[in-house]
Motif scaffolding. Sequence first.
Motif, PDB file in Angstrom:
ATOM      1  N   ILE A  52       0.930  -1.249   0.039  1.00 32.37           N
ATOM      2  CA  ILE A  52       0.073   0.022  -0.063  1.00 32.37           C
ATOM      3  C   ILE A  52       0.886   1.059  -0.010  1.00 32.37           C
ATOM      4  O   ILE A  52       2.036   1.056   0.687  1.00 32.37           O
ATOM      5  N   GLU A  53       0.263   2.348  -0.393  1.00 26.54           N
ATOM      6  CA  GLU A  53       0.790   3.501  -0.536  1.00 26.54           C
ATOM      7  C   GLU A  53       0.738   4.150   0.731  1.00 26.54           C
ATOM      8  O   GLU A  53      -0.236   4.384   1.360  1.00 26.54           O
ATOM      9  N   PHE A  54       1.992   4.589   1.462  1.00 26.80           N
ATOM     10  CA  PHE A  54       1.751   4.837   3.077  1.00 26.80           C
ATOM     11  C   PHE A  54       2.960   5.707   3.251  1.00 26.80           C
ATOM     12  O   PHE A  54       4.185   5.228   2.893  1.00 26.80           O
ATOM     13  N   GLY A  55       2.841   6.913   4.113  1.00 31.95           N
ATOM     14  CA  GLY A  55       3.943   7.385   4.505  1.00 31.95           C
ATOM     15  C   GLY A  55       3.611   9.081   4.501  1.00 31.95           C
ATOM     16  O   GLY A  55       2.307   9.567   4.447  1.00 31.95           O
ATOM     17  N   ARG A  56       4.475   9.720   4.686  1.00 28.18           N
ATOM     18  CA  ARG A  56       4.440  11.053   4.977  1.00 28.18           C
ATOM     19  C   ARG A  56       3.709  11.813   3.802  1.00 28.18           C
ATOM     20  O   ARG A  56       3.023  12.786   3.968  1.00 28.18           O
ATOM     21  N   THR A  69      -0.452  15.280  13.429  1.00 26.89           N
ATOM     22  CA  THR A  69      -0.670  15.865  15.014  1.00 26.89           C
ATOM     23  C   THR A  69      -1.432  17.061  14.906  1.00 26.89           C
ATOM     24  O   THR A  69      -1.828  17.694  13.854  1.00 26.89           O
ATOM     25  N   ARG A  70      -1.566  17.810  15.990  1.00 18.11           N
ATOM     26  CA  ARG A  70      -2.327  19.221  16.116  1.00 18.11           C
ATOM     27  C   ARG A  70      -1.527  20.311  15.545  1.00 18.11           C
ATOM     28  O   ARG A  70      -2.118  21.152  15.030  1.00 18.11           O
ATOM     29  N   ASN A  71      -0.241  20.043  15.323  1.00 16.36           N
ATOM     30  CA  ASN A  71       0.407  20.939  14.851  1.00 16.36           C
ATOM     31  C   ASN A  71       0.594  20.939  13.359  1.00 16.36           C
ATOM     32  O   ASN A  71       1.295  21.515  12.701  1.00 16.36           O
ATOM     33  N   GLY A  72      -0.016  19.778  12.673  1.00 13.32           N
ATOM     34  CA  GLY A  72      -0.110  19.565  11.548  1.00 13.32           C
ATOM     35  C   GLY A  72       1.135  18.711  10.932  1.00 13.32           C
ATOM     36  O   GLY A  72       1.366  18.612   9.622  1.00 13.32           O
ATOM     37  N   LYS A  73       1.849  17.915  11.903  1.00 14.15           N
ATOM     38  CA  LYS A  73       2.981  17.318  11.482  1.00 14.15           C
ATOM     39  C   LYS A  73       2.573  15.886  11.161  1.00 14.15           C
ATOM     40  O   LYS A  73       1.628  15.296  11.888  1.00 14.15           O
TER      41      LYS A  73
END
Length: 498
Positions: free
Chosen positions: A341-345, A374-378
């Motif tokens: 599957i395509e998965f990652g950042r 995350t809440r910070n968009g990371k």
Amino acid sequence: MRVGRGKSDSLVVPEKPPNKAEEPAAEVVEGRGLAEGRTLGSDAPRTQGRTSAPSALERIRQAAQRDRKQRFTALLHHVYDVERLRAAYLALKRAAAPGIDGETWQHYGEALEENLGGLSERLKRGAYRAKPVRRAYIPKADGRQRPLGVPALEDKIVQRAVVAVLNAIYEGDFLGFSYGFRPGRNPHQALDALAVGIETRRVNWVLDADIRGFFDTLDHGWLVKFVEHRVADRRVVRLIRKWLSAGVLEDGTRTRSEVGTVQGGSISPLLANIYLHYVFDLWTHRWRRRQARGGVAIVRFADDFVVGFEHCHEAERFLTDLRKRLQEFGLELHSDKTRLIEFGRFAAERRKSRGAGKPGTFNFLGFTHICGRTRNGKFAVLRLTMRQRWQAKLKAVKDELRRRKHMPIPEVGAYLRSIVAGHIHYYGVPRNGDAIRSFRGAVIWLWRRALKRRSQRSRLSWDRMQRLCKRWLPPAHVCHPYPSARLAVMTQGRSRMR
């Protein structure tokens, strides 16, 4: 300890990679350094004596690390040592089910010294005989039954003693991305390594794979050859052969097979790791170094493994080569449980630009892994309780509450406390708080319904139910640190990859 050297076999064992890497890595968790005032050989007993079992194993461990191709010719005297047999007996579960001989831990311990002395003597003169294992079944999360084997008590003792000796040899050989059933390692370390690897390394594709019926298809001939790479003591190899050929007793019928090792024995996890070390780990490590151009991250727990790739074409080539590799040793990948599957950042952005929808998810060690933020968009890997595990456990609780419907509340409360505490202890990872709170709430609902069914006039108020829950059920809370924080503490700045 007598140590011998033998000619190298057809499979060449590469040198173990160094423990330092230039970039943050993901697959290994190395132990802490020794505490202040403690030396490498300080695991010896405080009292003086002619022999020291821990120091003997330490000498084996040091010899194995010095020479990766050394074959050990004299190991059995470490196995039949009464002190080691006693330690193996004390490490067994007290309430474990007996084997075909009906011998229990408590009854065997009534004449422990006499029994261990007799067992040691039989091992010494080659009169020890392995008994067939008793077949038992436990339910799986998907509703099927998992076959397990229950060895006789003395077989458990001897197997644990052999595992203690062989671990001293193989722990220095096993690669860092292998986490299953190894001393000092656990599933959460594998989960942390996987999360950190995907979040910090160049991973765009994930291969989630599982070997079909691995414990049932493991080839005895290949396994013995792999063991003989390091163990030249024929008496120890003969013990392993006895356990492999002892067979299974089910409904009064004894069956033997040339493949497979029974799940449930103390020796089975180590034999499985030895088999996959030569079939999968060394081959995968060599493939990563010689054929991969992009980043590759690997985590294996027993026969379940996840491999992350930077490039899709390399992932597809690895999967093709892996199928051929496993086929050579009588193994195959489970078609329903193996997915690329395509998965990652960048998976979500790339799929959105193509109009392909959200990235896929995969399951590993009871958690569903999801691309999240995350809440910070990371970017972060979200690990949520698998729905199948969640539902299966609640169904088991429901059935047990029905059986215990008329038992005293303290007994039922103690049972539910163990269930909820165990669930929180395993699934209480960061960002999974809603799932464990939901599980606790569902257990409360099932318990209240069971209490109300004790009588047709039952009127159980929520105030009283809340008092019962406060008394017996622990609160749901996240009890594990973030993966990167725990790995940073455990590795102390060293490589987490090799």
